[in-house]
Design a protein around this motif. Structure first.
Motif, PDB file in Angstrom:
ATOM      1  N   ASP A 271       0.835  -1.213   0.000  1.00  0.00           N
ATOM      2  CA  ASP A 271       0.000   0.000   0.000  1.00  0.00           C
ATOM      3  C   ASP A 271       0.866   1.258   0.000  1.00  0.00           C
ATOM      4  O   ASP A 271       0.615   2.208  -0.751  1.00  0.00           O
ATOM      5  N   VAL A 272       1.885   1.264   0.857  1.00  0.00           N
ATOM      6  CA  VAL A 272       2.764   2.434   0.980  1.00  0.00           C
ATOM      7  C   VAL A 272       3.477   2.704  -0.338  1.00  0.00           C
ATOM      8  O   VAL A 272       3.542   3.850  -0.808  1.00  0.00           O
ATOM      9  N   MET A 273       4.013   1.648  -0.975  1.00  0.00           N
ATOM     10  CA  MET A 273       4.762   1.842  -2.221  1.00  0.00           C
ATOM     11  C   MET A 273       3.858   2.274  -3.369  1.00  0.00           C
ATOM     12  O   MET A 273       4.250   3.113  -4.191  1.00  0.00           O
ATOM     13  N   ILE A 274       2.661   1.719  -3.445  1.00  0.00           N
ATOM     14  CA  ILE A 274       1.727   2.119  -4.501  1.00  0.00           C
ATOM     15  C   ILE A 274       1.336   3.583  -4.330  1.00  0.00           C
ATOM     16  O   ILE A 274       1.263   4.352  -5.299  1.00  0.00           O
ATOM     17  N   ASP A 275       1.096   3.987  -3.083  1.00  0.00           N
ATOM     18  CA  ASP A 275       0.743   5.380  -2.803  1.00  0.00           C
ATOM     19  C   ASP A 275       1.884   6.313  -3.198  1.00  0.00           C
ATOM     20  O   ASP A 275       1.656   7.384  -3.797  1.00  0.00           O
ATOM     21  N   MET A 276       3.124   5.916  -2.899  1.00  0.00           N
ATOM     22  CA  MET A 276       4.276   6.746  -3.268  1.00  0.00           C
ATOM     23  C   MET A 276       4.434   6.819  -4.779  1.00  0.00           C
ATOM     24  O   MET A 276       4.762   7.874  -5.328  1.00  0.00           O
ATOM     25  N   MET A 277       4.208   5.697  -5.463  1.00  0.00           N
ATOM     26  CA  MET A 277       4.342   5.676  -6.925  1.00  0.00           C
ATOM     27  C   MET A 277       3.308   6.598  -7.569  1.00  0.00           C
ATOM     28  O   MET A 277       3.611   7.306  -8.547  1.00  0.00           O
ATOM     29  N   ASN A 278       2.092   6.616  -7.025  1.00  0.00           N
ATOM     30  CA  ASN A 278       1.032   7.451  -7.593  1.00  0.00           C
ATOM     31  C   ASN A 278       1.246   8.938  -7.321  1.00  0.00           C
ATOM     32  O   ASN A 278       0.804   9.792  -8.105  1.00  0.00           O
ATOM     33  N   LYS A 279       1.936   9.263  -6.219  1.00  0.00           N
ATOM     34  CA  LYS A 279       2.101  10.659  -5.830  1.00  0.00           C
ATOM     35  C   LYS A 279       3.396  11.287  -6.331  1.00  0.00           C
ATOM     36  O   LYS A 279       3.562  12.499  -6.227  1.00  0.00           O
ATOM     37  N   GLN A 280       4.324  10.469  -6.847  1.00  0.00           N
ATOM     38  CA  GLN A 280       5.621  11.031  -7.251  1.00  0.00           C
ATOM     39  C   GLN A 280       5.444  12.003  -8.411  1.00  0.00           C
ATOM     40  O   GLN A 280       4.674  11.782  -9.335  1.00  0.00           O
ATOM     41  N   GLY A 281       6.196  13.086  -8.343  1.00  0.00           N
ATOM     42  CA  GLY A 281       6.101  14.121  -9.373  1.00  0.00           C
ATOM     43  C   GLY A 281       7.162  13.942 -10.436  1.00  0.00           C
ATOM     44  O   GLY A 281       7.775  12.885 -10.584  1.00  0.00           O
ATOM     45  N   GLY A 282       7.408  15.002 -11.179  1.00  0.00           N
ATOM     46  CA  GLY A 282       8.367  14.946 -12.276  1.00  0.00           C
ATOM     47  C   GLY A 282       9.788  15.261 -11.852  1.00  0.00           C
ATOM     48  O   GLY A 282      10.710  15.196 -12.654  1.00  0.00           O
TER      49      GLY A 282
END
Length: 305
Positions: A271-282
Motif C-alpha cells: 500500500d505504501v509503495m503504490i501510494d508513493m508511486m502514484n504521488k511522485q512528481g516529475g
C-alpha cells in the motif's frame, strides 16, 4: 547434435583461455596468493565438498586473503577479522555491491530490489525509501500486533499438540509463523484465509527458489555459458520459477489495486509503495515503478526462506 555443440563450445573456450592467459602473463599486478588454476575451469577443481569448509581449508594454506578463479571470474576470499574490516569499512564503496548472477538478476527484476541492486543513485533512493517508509521504528511498532497474534497462534498450536502428545513438524511450524507475519505486514494477506496464497505452495516455491539460486550456472562463470545452461535445463528451470513468482507478485498488486479496496489503519508495505508511486512528481531522476515494487516484494519473499 547437442554433444557437437557442447564440444565446439569447449573448443572455443580453450582458445579464448589461451589468448587471455598470454595477455595477462606479463601483468605486474600484485595479486593475493592462491592455488594453481587450470585452463578454462580455473580453480573449480579445488572445490570439494561443502563450500565453506573447502574455503576454510584452502585459507589455512594460502592465508586470510586468497584469490581463486571460478571459470573466467576472479574471486577474492576474505577469512580474517582484520581483512574483513579492511573490505567492509575502509574499502566499503568498492566492495559493497553484490555479485551479479543470472538468477538474482532475473528474480529481482534486473536488480530493482534493495538486496541485490548495485551501489549507486537508484540503490540510495531505495534505501531511503526503506529506512523512512518501510522499516522505520514507527512502522515496525504499528505492526507489533501482527507479530504478537501470530506468535500466540503458534504457541497455542504447540500447546494443543503437547496435550495430545502428537508430534510437531517444527520446521513447517516456524515456516508458517514467518510466512504468516510477512504476508500480513507486507502483502496485507492472512495466510490462513487468503484466496490466492496457498501455504504449501508458497513453501514449495520458496524451497525451489533457494535451491535454484544456490545451483551452479555456467552463465555466471563462462562467456557463452548460457548454451550449457540451455542444454542442462538450468535456463528453463529459472524461467519457470520466475514465471510463477511473477504471477504471484502480480496477484498481490492486483489485489491492492482493486477498485473500492479499503486500506487498513496501518497500510501494508505494498500500500505504501503504490501510494508513493502514484504521488511522485516529475522532479528527480529516480522513478518508482511496478518492477521496483515487485523487486522489493521478492525481498520479503526471500525473508521467508
Amino acid at each position: 547434435m547437442s554433444i557437437l555443440i557442447y564440444f565446439l563450445w569447449l573448443l572455443l573456450l580453450f582458445f579464448v583461455t589461451i589468448t587471455f592467459t598470454k595477455k595477462f602473463q606479463t601483468s605486474k599486478i600484485n595479486l593475493p596468493p592462491g592455488p594453481q588454476k587450470l585452463p578454462i575451469i580455473g580453480n573449480l577443481h579445488n572445490l570439494d565438498g561443502l563450500l565453506h569448509i573447502c574455503l576454510q581449508k584452502l585459507s589455512k594454506t594460502y592465508g586470510p586473503v586468497m584469490k581463486l578463479q571460478f571459470g573466467f571470474v576472479p574471486i577474492v576470499i576474505i577469512s580474517s577479522n582484520k581483512a574483513a574490516e579492511e573490505v567492509l569499512k575502509t574499502h566499503d564503496l568498492d566492495c559493497c555491491s553484490r555479485p551479479e548472477t543470472i538468477a538474482t538478476k532475473k528474480i529481482s527484476y534486473n536488480f530493482k530490489d534493495i538486496g541485490f541492486a548495485p551501489y549507486g543513485e537508484e540503490w540510495r533512493a531505495l534505501r531511503k525509501l526503506a529506512v523512512i517508509e518501510l522499516f522505520s521504528l514507527k512502522k515496525l511498532n504499528s505492526f507489533r500486533y501482527i507479530r504478537e497474534e501470530e506468535n500466540d497462534l503458534l504457541v497455542k498450536k504447540l500447546s494443543e499438540a503437547s496435550q495430545k502428545q502428537s508430534p510437531v513438524n517444527l520446521k513447517k511450524a516456524l515456516f508458517t509463523l514467518v510466512a504468516s507475519i510477512i504476508c500480513r505486514l507486507a502483502f496485507g494477506q492472512n495466510l490462513h484465509e487468503s484466496e490466492f496464497i496457498d501455504e504449501d505452495g508458497m513453501e514449495e516455491l520458496a524451497s525451489r527458489s533457494e535451491k535454484l539460486q544456490a545451483k551452479f550456472a555456467f552463465s555466471n562463470f563462462f562467456p557463452g555459458g548460457w548454451i550449457i545452461d540451455r542444454i542442462t535445463g538450468q535456463s528453463k528451470s529459472l524461467e519457470g520459477l520466475f514465471s510463477e513468482l511473477d504471477a504471484f507478485f502480480n496477484q498481490v498488486l492486483d489485489d491492492h489495486l482493486k477498485p473500492g479496496r479499503s486500506v487498513l489503519e496501518s497500510p501494508d508495505v505494498v500500500d505504501v509503495m503504490i501510494d508513493m508511486m502514484n504521488k511522485q512528481g516529475g522532479e528527480g531522476s529516480f522513478k518508482l515503478t511496478t518492477d521496483h515494487i515487485k523487486g522489493i516484494i521478492s525481498l520479503y519473499h526471500y525473508h521467508i526462506l
